[in-house]
Design an enzyme around this catalytic site. Sequence first.
Site, PDB file in Angstrom:
ATOM      1  N   GLY A 192       0.800  -1.166   0.062  1.00 41.09           N
ATOM      2  CA  GLY A 192       0.047  -0.108   0.008  1.00 41.09           C
ATOM      3  C   GLY A 192       0.865   1.415   0.106  1.00 41.09           C
ATOM      4  N   TYR A 193       0.134   2.339   0.102  1.00 42.23           N
ATOM      5  CA  TYR A 193       0.885   3.711   0.242  1.00 42.23           C
ATOM      6  C   TYR A 193       2.203   3.747   1.280  1.00 42.23           C
ATOM      7  CZ  TYR A 193      -2.931   5.527  -2.713  1.00 42.23           C
ATOM      8  OH  TYR A 193      -3.629   6.046  -3.706  1.00 42.23           O
ATOM      9  N   VAL A 225      -0.744 -13.118   3.656  1.00 40.20           N
ATOM     10  CA  VAL A 225      -0.312 -13.403   4.924  1.00 40.20           C
ATOM     11  C   VAL A 225      -1.596 -13.977   5.803  1.00 40.20           C
ATOM     12  CG1 VAL A 225       0.409 -12.021   7.104  1.00 40.20           C
ATOM     13  CG2 VAL A 225       1.034 -11.197   4.762  1.00 40.20           C
ATOM     14  N   GLU A 285     -17.721   9.936  -2.820  1.00 41.55           N
ATOM     15  CA  GLU A 285     -17.091   9.858  -4.109  1.00 41.55           C
ATOM     16  C   GLU A 285     -17.380   8.827  -4.943  1.00 41.55           C
ATOM     17  OE1 GLU A 285     -12.709  11.933  -3.505  1.00 41.55           O
ATOM     18  OE2 GLU A 285     -12.622   9.931  -3.016  1.00 41.55           O
TER      19      GLU A 285
END
Length: 403
Positions: free
Chosen positions: A10-11, A76, A161
């Site tokens: 991720g980020y 995981v 959004e």
Amino acid sequence: MKKVLMLGAGYGNIALLTTINRDVFSQAEFSLINNTSYHYKTIALHDVASGKHDKSVLFPLQEILDERVNLIQDSVVSIDSKSVKCVNAAYEYDYLVVGLGFSSDSFGIPGVGVYTQSIVSYDSAKNIYKNIEEKLQAYINDKDSKNLAFVVCGGGFTGIEFAGSLAQEIKKQCETRGIDFSLVKIYCIEAMPKILPMFSENLMQLGLTKLKELGIIVLTSSKILECKMGAVVIERDGKNEEILANTIIWTAGVKGNEVIANSSFFKSGRSKVEVDSHLQPINQENEMNNIFVLGDCAALKDEKTGRFYPPTAQLAQQQGEYLAQTLETLLYAEQKGEVLQKELIPQFEFILRGSICSIGAGYAIGVIGTKEVSGYIANMTKWFIESKWNYKIGGFSAVFKDD
């Protein structure tokens, strides 16, 4: 060589791996475990779910990362003090960075896990879009009005959004398929008295006006009691009512990754681990001086307000950039045979640079610094911010990626 094991692309972890001094890849063994071969832009998944975008949100990990980073495609399962158990194998570590992202939170509301879909990954977003197409086609065949009804549960960032993007994209689909768009009903249901509670009353009203222009029915102060096959049961104005729809999208809440809850090694709440200003677990029964947690799995408290920071891509990115410096410092110290005291390592400080919510193409509302922005300017600012991330991980060509 020390083993640095990183979980999730991720980020947070991508910011870490693209920020860190690349010399450290020769001083320690860096491995990244992810369940796909790509990084996806979480903040753009609502546009994948609506059908506006597709593969432009995907970035192959091999094209992003230094070739010395060992990429492991695995899922995981759980974490313990010395290793990480995955579906295909177990992996040992000397340093562990947990950045596994989020999962949907039903808050115990009946039917959410069975009758709704959530935007939690690229694949889940694609499945939502596929379902929308199927419902539109089904309406052509059976004229069931519930196939033209779409319920978005939640009036926060993701819900608003997605609703805005959905309204515009479904209108295009209706034109293509010969469906009267005026028959389409898109609901956004929010339990609180107003949508986007992180914004001022002025911005909220601007957002509400835009949603209504797009034909979206916004139901605030509407508590969701149950999700059923083809309906959402809400309590509104003291009465129960059913909103009929064959497509229900749940955006009303998220929590950390289920791996955290499934790992007895951690003491956690809502699949999150509370961390200190060095992004290390606190209030634990075990020593975790070699473990860092960032992004959606980390519960980090704002010392000024006493409240936990809401999980955002902006926060995760800054945490990743901070951990890049921390790991550099720790690994260089070990190379010299030194042991650094934790107090000598700088603490993480989050700088909120702004927050912008898009509502369909060409329009957005938000705050940059202390200034409120809306309309085209806000939309272009959001595009610029997202483009900076594309450029950071993929260069100039990534700014204008095709679907």
